[in-house]
Design a protein around this motif. Structure first.
Motif, PDB file in Angstrom:
ATOM      1  N   LYS A 106       0.839  -1.196   0.000  1.00  0.00           N
ATOM      2  CA  LYS A 106       0.000   0.000   0.000  1.00  0.00           C
ATOM      3  C   LYS A 106       0.879   1.253   0.000  1.00  0.00           C
ATOM      4  O   LYS A 106       0.635   2.202  -0.743  1.00  0.00           O
ATOM      5  CB  LYS A 106      -0.904  -0.032   1.230  1.00  0.00           C
ATOM      6  CG  LYS A 106      -2.140   0.809   1.092  1.00  0.00           C
ATOM      7  CD  LYS A 106      -2.997   0.689   2.343  1.00  0.00           C
ATOM      8  CE  LYS A 106      -4.222  -0.139   2.106  1.00  0.00           C
ATOM      9  NZ  LYS A 106      -5.133  -0.179   3.251  1.00  0.00           N
ATOM     10  N   LEU A 109       2.417   1.794  -3.367  1.00  0.00           N
ATOM     11  CA  LEU A 109       1.478   2.424  -4.311  1.00  0.00           C
ATOM     12  C   LEU A 109       1.399   3.929  -4.041  1.00  0.00           C
ATOM     13  O   LEU A 109       1.381   4.745  -4.971  1.00  0.00           O
ATOM     14  CB  LEU A 109       0.085   1.800  -4.152  1.00  0.00           C
ATOM     15  CG  LEU A 109      -0.079   0.402  -4.762  1.00  0.00           C
ATOM     16  CD1 LEU A 109      -1.272  -0.319  -4.162  1.00  0.00           C
ATOM     17  CD2 LEU A 109      -0.226   0.493  -6.285  1.00  0.00           C
ATOM     18  N   TRP A 130      -9.762  -2.434  -6.333  1.00  0.00           N
ATOM     19  CA  TRP A 130      -9.525  -2.432  -4.886  1.00  0.00           C
ATOM     20  C   TRP A 130      -9.886  -1.053  -4.330  1.00  0.00           C
ATOM     21  O   TRP A 130      -9.511  -0.035  -4.915  1.00  0.00           O
ATOM     22  CB  TRP A 130      -8.057  -2.769  -4.623  1.00  0.00           C
ATOM     23  CG  TRP A 130      -7.676  -2.818  -3.177  1.00  0.00           C
ATOM     24  CD1 TRP A 130      -8.386  -3.382  -2.147  1.00  0.00           C
ATOM     25  CD2 TRP A 130      -6.483  -2.295  -2.602  1.00  0.00           C
ATOM     26  NE1 TRP A 130      -7.697  -3.241  -0.974  1.00  0.00           N
ATOM     27  CE2 TRP A 130      -6.523  -2.579  -1.222  1.00  0.00           C
ATOM     28  CE3 TRP A 130      -5.373  -1.611  -3.118  1.00  0.00           C
ATOM     29  CZ2 TRP A 130      -5.509  -2.209  -0.349  1.00  0.00           C
ATOM     30  CZ3 TRP A 130      -4.361  -1.253  -2.254  1.00  0.00           C
ATOM     31  CH2 TRP A 130      -4.429  -1.546  -0.888  1.00  0.00           C
ATOM     32  N   TYR A 133      -7.474   2.222  -4.276  1.00  0.00           N
ATOM     33  CA  TYR A 133      -6.867   2.870  -5.449  1.00  0.00           C
ATOM     34  C   TYR A 133      -7.339   4.314  -5.672  1.00  0.00           C
ATOM     35  O   TYR A 133      -6.509   5.221  -5.805  1.00  0.00           O
ATOM     36  CB  TYR A 133      -7.110   2.062  -6.727  1.00  0.00           C
ATOM     37  CG  TYR A 133      -6.388   0.735  -6.819  1.00  0.00           C
ATOM     38  CD1 TYR A 133      -5.098   0.567  -6.311  1.00  0.00           C
ATOM     39  CD2 TYR A 133      -6.982  -0.350  -7.448  1.00  0.00           C
ATOM     40  CE1 TYR A 133      -4.448  -0.660  -6.413  1.00  0.00           C
ATOM     41  CE2 TYR A 133      -6.327  -1.571  -7.556  1.00  0.00           C
ATOM     42  CZ  TYR A 133      -5.064  -1.717  -7.039  1.00  0.00           C
ATOM     43  OH  TYR A 133      -4.421  -2.919  -7.151  1.00  0.00           O
ATOM     44  N   ASN A 176      -4.008  -4.802 -12.087  1.00  0.00           N
ATOM     45  CA  ASN A 176      -3.992  -5.600 -10.854  1.00  0.00           C
ATOM     46  C   ASN A 176      -4.488  -7.015 -11.172  1.00  0.00           C
ATOM     47  O   ASN A 176      -5.676  -7.243 -11.280  1.00  0.00           O
ATOM     48  CB  ASN A 176      -4.892  -4.923  -9.794  1.00  0.00           C
ATOM     49  CG  ASN A 176      -5.117  -5.789  -8.562  1.00  0.00           C
ATOM     50  OD1 ASN A 176      -6.213  -5.868  -8.032  1.00  0.00           O
ATOM     51  ND2 ASN A 176      -4.083  -6.434  -8.091  1.00  0.00           N
ATOM     52  N   ASP A 208       0.034  -3.864  -9.898  1.00  0.00           N
ATOM     53  CA  ASP A 208      -0.052  -4.349  -8.516  1.00  0.00           C
ATOM     54  C   ASP A 208      -0.125  -5.876  -8.556  1.00  0.00           C
ATOM     55  O   ASP A 208      -1.148  -6.450  -8.915  1.00  0.00           O
ATOM     56  CB  ASP A 208      -1.299  -3.740  -7.860  1.00  0.00           C
ATOM     57  CG  ASP A 208      -1.462  -4.171  -6.409  1.00  0.00           C
ATOM     58  OD1 ASP A 208      -0.752  -5.090  -5.963  1.00  0.00           O
ATOM     59  OD2 ASP A 208      -2.330  -3.589  -5.723  1.00  0.00           O
ATOM     60  N   LYS A 243       0.680 -11.134   1.537  1.00  0.00           N
ATOM     61  CA  LYS A 243      -0.296 -12.165   1.181  1.00  0.00           C
ATOM     62  C   LYS A 243       0.374 -13.525   0.992  1.00  0.00           C
ATOM     63  O   LYS A 243      -0.131 -14.542   1.442  1.00  0.00           O
ATOM     64  CB  LYS A 243      -1.044 -11.769  -0.094  1.00  0.00           C
ATOM     65  CG  LYS A 243      -1.477 -10.308  -0.158  1.00  0.00           C
ATOM     66  CD  LYS A 243      -2.694  -9.989   0.690  1.00  0.00           C
ATOM     67  CE  LYS A 243      -3.040  -8.509   0.578  1.00  0.00           C
ATOM     68  NZ  LYS A 243      -4.234  -8.091   1.225  1.00  0.00           N
TER      69      LYS A 243
HETATM   70  C1  LIG Z   1      -4.805  -5.428  -4.460  1.00  0.00           C
HETATM   71  C2  LIG Z   1      -4.053  -5.065  -3.226  1.00  0.00           C
HETATM   72  N1  LIG Z   1      -2.943  -4.317  -3.333  1.00  0.00           N
HETATM   73  C3  LIG Z   1      -2.230  -3.971  -2.253  1.00  0.00           C
HETATM   74  C4  LIG Z   1      -2.608  -4.359  -0.990  1.00  0.00           C
HETATM   75  C5  LIG Z   1      -1.783  -3.905   0.180  1.00  0.00           C
HETATM   76  O1  LIG Z   1      -0.989  -4.909   0.710  1.00  0.00           O
HETATM   77  P1  LIG Z   1       0.050  -4.613   1.876  1.00  0.00           P
HETATM   78  O2  LIG Z   1      -0.409  -5.386   3.073  1.00  0.00           O
HETATM   79  O3  LIG Z   1       1.355  -5.160   1.390  1.00  0.00           O
HETATM   80  O4  LIG Z   1       0.107  -3.159   2.105  1.00  0.00           O
HETATM   81  C6  LIG Z   1      -3.762  -5.122  -0.816  1.00  0.00           C
HETATM   82  C7  LIG Z   1      -4.204  -5.493   0.532  1.00  0.00           C
HETATM   83  O5  LIG Z   1      -5.350  -5.761   0.811  1.00  0.00           O
HETATM   84  C8  LIG Z   1      -4.499  -5.492  -1.972  1.00  0.00           C
HETATM   85  O6  LIG Z   1      -5.601  -6.235  -1.870  1.00  0.00           O
END
Ligand SMILES: Cc1ncc(COP(=O)(O)O)c(C=O)c1O
Length: 405
Positions: A106, A109, A130, A133, A176, A208, A243
């Protein structure tokens, strides 16, 4: 005298950002559970597995060594090297200098949008998307431009749709796959066709790829930067350990891009977070350096079984329909329009939000209405919970639907 104003009023940029709808629902479901309700929570955005063992051991080791100081802004060199090596398994040619370690995908991004967007620059965002975004883009001064898939195209956007959405202000194409919330996985060929639009209009691509590991059945993950040097030169790859290794709370993600951008991002990070947690970086290095192939494969098989159970249960429930082909991540979208007009007691269902609210109140099952994902007639079901709980939740869901009039 000046008319008094609230000195702590949020500036427009902060006021425009609502709290995350999924986090709010998750909190509501947890509060109900804490108050004694037998809630089963299918809203979660994290796999229900334990953090992989080598990560935990590496963190203990880091503490034992007092590895507890600021690290270089872009992350510790060994971790940047390990991340580059991991990305290159997908056919990219990434070097350590092209990686910045961040506090989660996050934050990566957030840096990517902040580093790339001028005020008013447009970002093409394939829907459903998501929840975070649009807010990440707005916060960076940009303008999210959702691109809705056409009916019947399995929740995937086409190159023609992207071309039609391009304007003189378009700067970034956001991709994504595997996708949150739909679980849809774009094939390598499909991604190449979408990336070509970016090349034709000289756009940057932010890809992503946080759910790269969670791909099931015949679907195959493809990394956008592996599509060739021309595409790689305009692509920012986002990923992390959250994840794949069940490490959401450790907060380690990354951004990989040509050095012109990683240098700018490292500078941004040096003045904001300084660097991600030293201990978490060592934990991530532990996860990436260990031979976890068999363990991750076992987890993937378990999650796949939960996915198939969920799809079967929804297929067997009249009025609910699985949207698109969920072949990745750990979510899917169920279309609930088949239940519109039905009633439960004196309440009638006219939206996905009504459905989700009633399901939680009457059956103690929490799902997320799709409004904030640009999927207004759907609910997102996260199937990562342990199998017994998932089975119970799906039974309750079916009973609830059959009790509707
Ligand atoms: C599509 C997507 N991108 C990024 C993230 C963020 O992940 P992180 O825990 O590494 O910040 C998530 C988390 O829910 C996500 O679903």
């Amino acid at each position: 005298m000046r008319t008094p104003v609230n000195p702590l009023r949020p500036a427009a940029r902060a006021a425009a950002v609502p709290p995350s709808a999924t986090a709010a629902l998750d909190a509501h479901a947890k509060a109900l559970a804490a108050a004694g309700a037998p809630v089963i929570n299918l809203t979660s955005g994290e796999p229900a597995f334990a953090t992989v063992e080598p990560a935990a051991r590496a963190a203990e080791q880091a503490i034992a060594e007092d590895f507890t100081r600021y690290t270089p802004a872009a992350g510790i060199p060994a971790l940047r090297t390990a991340i580059a090596a991991r990305l290159n398994r997908y056919g990219t040619e990434c070097e350590a200098a092209e990686v910045v370690v961040t506090a989660g995908a996050k934050q990566a991004l957030h840096y990517a949008f902040t580093a790339l967007l001028e005020p008013g620059d447009e970002v093409l965002v394939p829907a459903p998307y998501w929840v975070s975004y649009p807010h990440l883009i707005t916060l960076a001064g940009g303008k999210p431009v959702p691109v809705q898939p056409e009916t019947g195209n399995g929740l995937k956007v086409t190159p023609e749709q992207l071309r039609a959405a391009v304007t003189s202000r378009t700067r970034v194409l956001l991709l994504n796959s595997p996708a949150n919330p739909s679980g849809v996985v774009y094939s390598r060929i499909e991604l190449a066709a979408l990336a070509e639009v970016a090349a034709d209009h000289d756009l940057a691509i932010i890809s992503d790829e946080i759910c790269d590991h969670w791909v099931f059945g015949d679907a195959r993950f493809a990394s956008v930067a592996s599509l060739g040097p021309e595409i790689a030169s305009r692509t920012v790859t986002i990923g992390g350990v959250s994840k794949t290794f069940a490490m959401t709370g450790w907060r380690i993600g990354w951004l990989a891009a040509p050095t012109e951008l990683t240098t700018a991002v490292a500078a941004l990070q040096s003045h904001t977070a300084s660097a991600p947690s030293s201990i978490s970086q060592r934990a991530a290095l532990g996860a990436l350096s260990a031979d976890l192939g068999a363990e991750l494969e076992r987890r993937r098989a378990e999650l796949d079984a939960r996915r198939l159970t969920t799809i079967k249960a929804l297929d067997d429930t009249p009025g609910l329909q699985v949207a698109g082909t969920p072949e990745g991540a750990f979510f899917l979208l169920a279309d609930v329009t088949g239940l519109y007009g039905k009633t439960y007691g004196d309440r009638s269902i006219t939206s996905a939000a009504d459905f989700a609210e009633l399901l939680l109140a009457e059956a103690n099952v929490a799902v997320v209405p799709g409004t904030d994902f640009a999927a207004p007639n759907h609910v997102r079901i996260s199937y990562t919970v342990p199998p017994e709980l998932l089975r119970e939740a799906l039974d309750r869901l079916a009973d609830f639907v059959s009790a509707l009039n």
